[in-house]
Write a protein that holds these residues in place. Structure first.
Motif, PDB file in Angstrom:
ATOM      1  N   LEU A  23       2.465  -8.917  -1.466  1.00  0.00           N
ATOM      2  CA  LEU A  23       1.332  -8.198  -0.786  1.00  0.00           C
ATOM      3  C   LEU A  23       0.793  -9.105   0.021  1.00  0.00           C
ATOM      4  O   LEU A  23       0.675  -8.644   1.120  1.00  0.00           O
ATOM      5  N   VAL A  24       0.075 -10.040  -1.017  1.00  0.00           N
ATOM      6  CA  VAL A  24      -1.062 -10.706  -0.067  1.00  0.00           C
ATOM      7  C   VAL A  24      -0.596 -11.217   1.726  1.00  0.00           C
ATOM      8  O   VAL A  24      -1.251 -11.216   3.033  1.00  0.00           O
ATOM      9  N   GLN A  25       1.029 -11.208   1.469  1.00  0.00           N
ATOM     10  CA  GLN A  25       1.849 -12.233   2.631  1.00  0.00           C
ATOM     11  C   GLN A  25       1.569 -10.933   3.785  1.00  0.00           C
ATOM     12  O   GLN A  25       1.781 -11.238   4.799  1.00  0.00           O
ATOM     13  N   PHE A  26       2.197  -9.799   2.715  1.00  0.00           N
ATOM     14  CA  PHE A  26       2.322  -8.391   4.200  1.00  0.00           C
ATOM     15  C   PHE A  26       1.814  -7.964   4.972  1.00  0.00           C
ATOM     16  O   PHE A  26       1.757  -8.015   6.002  1.00  0.00           O
ATOM     17  N   LEU A  27       0.828  -8.326   4.096  1.00  0.00           N
ATOM     18  CA  LEU A  27      -0.931  -7.748   4.518  1.00  0.00           C
ATOM     19  C   LEU A  27      -1.284  -8.975   5.852  1.00  0.00           C
ATOM     20  O   LEU A  27      -1.922  -8.445   6.535  1.00  0.00           O
ATOM     21  N   ARG A  28      -0.974 -10.452   5.496  1.00  0.00           N
ATOM     22  CA  ARG A  28      -1.877 -11.408   6.774  1.00  0.00           C
ATOM     23  C   ARG A  28      -0.468 -11.062   8.054  1.00  0.00           C
ATOM     24  O   ARG A  28      -1.221 -12.068   9.108  1.00  0.00           O
ATOM     25  N   GLU A  29       0.767 -11.356   7.019  1.00  0.00           N
ATOM     26  CA  GLU A  29       1.662 -11.759   8.036  1.00  0.00           C
ATOM     27  C   GLU A  29       2.463 -10.641   9.001  1.00  0.00           C
ATOM     28  O   GLU A  29       2.369 -11.105   9.552  1.00  0.00           O
ATOM     29  N   ASN A  30       2.713  -9.467   8.469  1.00  0.00           N
ATOM     30  CA  ASN A  30       3.301  -9.339   8.905  1.00  0.00           C
ATOM     31  C   ASN A  30       2.197  -8.020   9.864  1.00  0.00           C
ATOM     32  O   ASN A  30       2.426  -7.486  10.825  1.00  0.00           O
TER      33      ASN A  30
END
Lengths: 157, 279
Positions: A23-30
């Protein structure tokens, strides 16, 4: 790639992501919502805390695909407007409850969850106990505790 | 983390079918043990079968003389269950000491029991209360369920559906918490239900959760810390790591058992609601 749809800070979002996307990658990177931080990446430090359907969780230990249909709130979504801070953010500013600022988004998201569960009148001991899952490597806890107490009170107004 | 395929079944039956079709798959409950292990590439399942959308798996209810907790019930929901605090406060106190508030908002009882981490809290509560682990196929007594560190009697394609805890008249858990991880360096669950007396220990044993028969025997006369005053268990078979020696862990078993007994007996009979008194 699998598709995911959720609501982040009140806005519907979708993404085509690998299943392993956190989830944190989705929030930050996407979504480029970089207010949510990655500190330890092992669900200990709390820099990545967001609210999922109103409840605080560590976004480094959730898969984005698990949040299909969920309502996610990040630090970017707590202020009432572009020019106004949330009372808890204002309390952190007022009490100088940050030094380097890295842990601050997680601290504030956890603080809001403490208020949700424990109400607006918080003693220092309760705040310290409830901050078990948030680490500040500057060790600025004293002012963080003060800010959360004051912010919780301000939220009742 | 290696990639995998992701499945989100709506029922236990669908989950079991997916598990049968994907031999290298893992079930995903709270994910707070599995996802960290996958990040370290210590586990690389071909598929994850996410149980979080299966509503029938969550909830706490009293059924007859048992408390039934759905496998997907979060630690925070067990800790905050008013009915559980009323009928079995010793069990209600267990999940409140797991991890931190955010972890408790996500982690589940079924995940903890299935993982059988040698330092986890729920295995001690299950063994200490003589719980029954109910799967999609059968019922397994806690005494037969925990078969060693990270090992259980669960077969392939078997899914924990709920855990049934008999309501004990006196029960309590005491834990020496590792200050960084929150895991039990040693944790002891004691319970008395009629003539059934149990002392279950987590964190200490090199092979996972175990019962202390010598303490249980001594407590048959009187369920009190005094009955095991000065008693210890041998250090052989205790876990040894940078956190504590086998001797220290063995020592803590006695200390924590006495503290748990003091807590269990202090709660006393007056705390037991009339409907379940006499058990």
């Amino acid at each position: 790639m699998p598709k995911v749809s959720m609501t982040v800070n009140g806005k519907p979002v979708t993404g085509d992501i690998e299943a392993r996307t956190l989830l944190v990658q989705f929030l930050r990177e996407n979504l480029r919502l970089t207010g949510t931080h990655v500190g330890c990446d092992t669900s200990q430090c709390g820099a990545c805390v967001v609210h999922v359907n109103g409840v605080a969780m560590k976004s480094c230990t959730l898969l984005a695909l698990q949040l299909e249909g969920a309502n996610v709130l990040t630090i970017e979504g707590v202020a009432p407007s572009e020019t106004q801070l949330h009372p808890m953010q204002e309390a952190f500013r007022e009490h100088h409850a940050l030094q380097c600022g890295y842990c601050t988004p997680g601290m504030i998201m956890s603080a809001l969850d403490i208020v949700r569960r424990k109400g607006n009148e918080l003693d220092d001991h309760t705040i310290r106990e409830e901050l078990d899952g948030n680490l500040c490597r500057c060790t600025g806890y004293h002012n963080i505790v003060k800010a959360i107490g004051a912010g919780a009170k301000a939220m009742a107004k | 983390m290696y990639n995998f395929t992701y499945h989100r079944p709506a029922t236990v039956r669908q989950a079991a079918n997916l598990l049968a079709k994907n031999p290298e798959a893992k079930l995903l409950a709270g994910g707070h043990s599995l996802i960290p292990v996958m990040k370290l590439r210590l586990a690389q399942p071909s598929a994850l079968i996410d149980l979080n959308q299966i509503d029938e798996l969550a909830g706490v209810e009293v059924k007859g003389r048992s408390v039934v907790i759905g496998a997907l019930t979060r630690h925070a929901d067990v800790a905050n269950s008013q009915v559980l605090q009323q009928v079995l406060p010793g069990l209600a106190s267990v999940p409140g000491s797991i991890g931190d508030p955010q972890v408790r908002n996500r982690g589940t009882i079924g995940g903890s029991v299935a993982n059988n981490d040698p330092n986890a809290d729920y295995p001690a509560a299950c063994l200490g209360l003589g719980a029954t682990i109910v799967t999609n196929k059968r019922r397994i007594a806690a005494d037969d369920f925990f078969t060693g560190m990270f090992s259980t009697a669960l077969e392939e394609n078997e899914i924990i559906v709920k855990v049934m805890f008999p309501i004990a008249k006196k029960a309590a858990y005491e834990k020496f918490k590792h200050p960084a991880s929150g895991f039990a360096l040693v944790g002891v669950f004691v319970a008395k239900r009629g003539s059934d007396i149990r002392v279950a220990v987590t964190g200490a044993g090199a092979n996972g959760v175990f019962r202390v028969k010598s303490f249980e025997e001594a407590l048959k006369k009187r369920f009190s810390p005094k009955s095991i005053e000065g008693m210890t268990i041998p250090a052989t078979g205790m876990n040894s790591d940078i956190h504590a020696s086998p001797e220290y862990r063995a020592h803590l078993v006695g200390v924590l058992a006495r503290r748990a007994l003091a807590k269990a007996t202090a709660r006393g009979d007056s705390d037991v609601p009339g409907a379940i008194a006499g058990m």
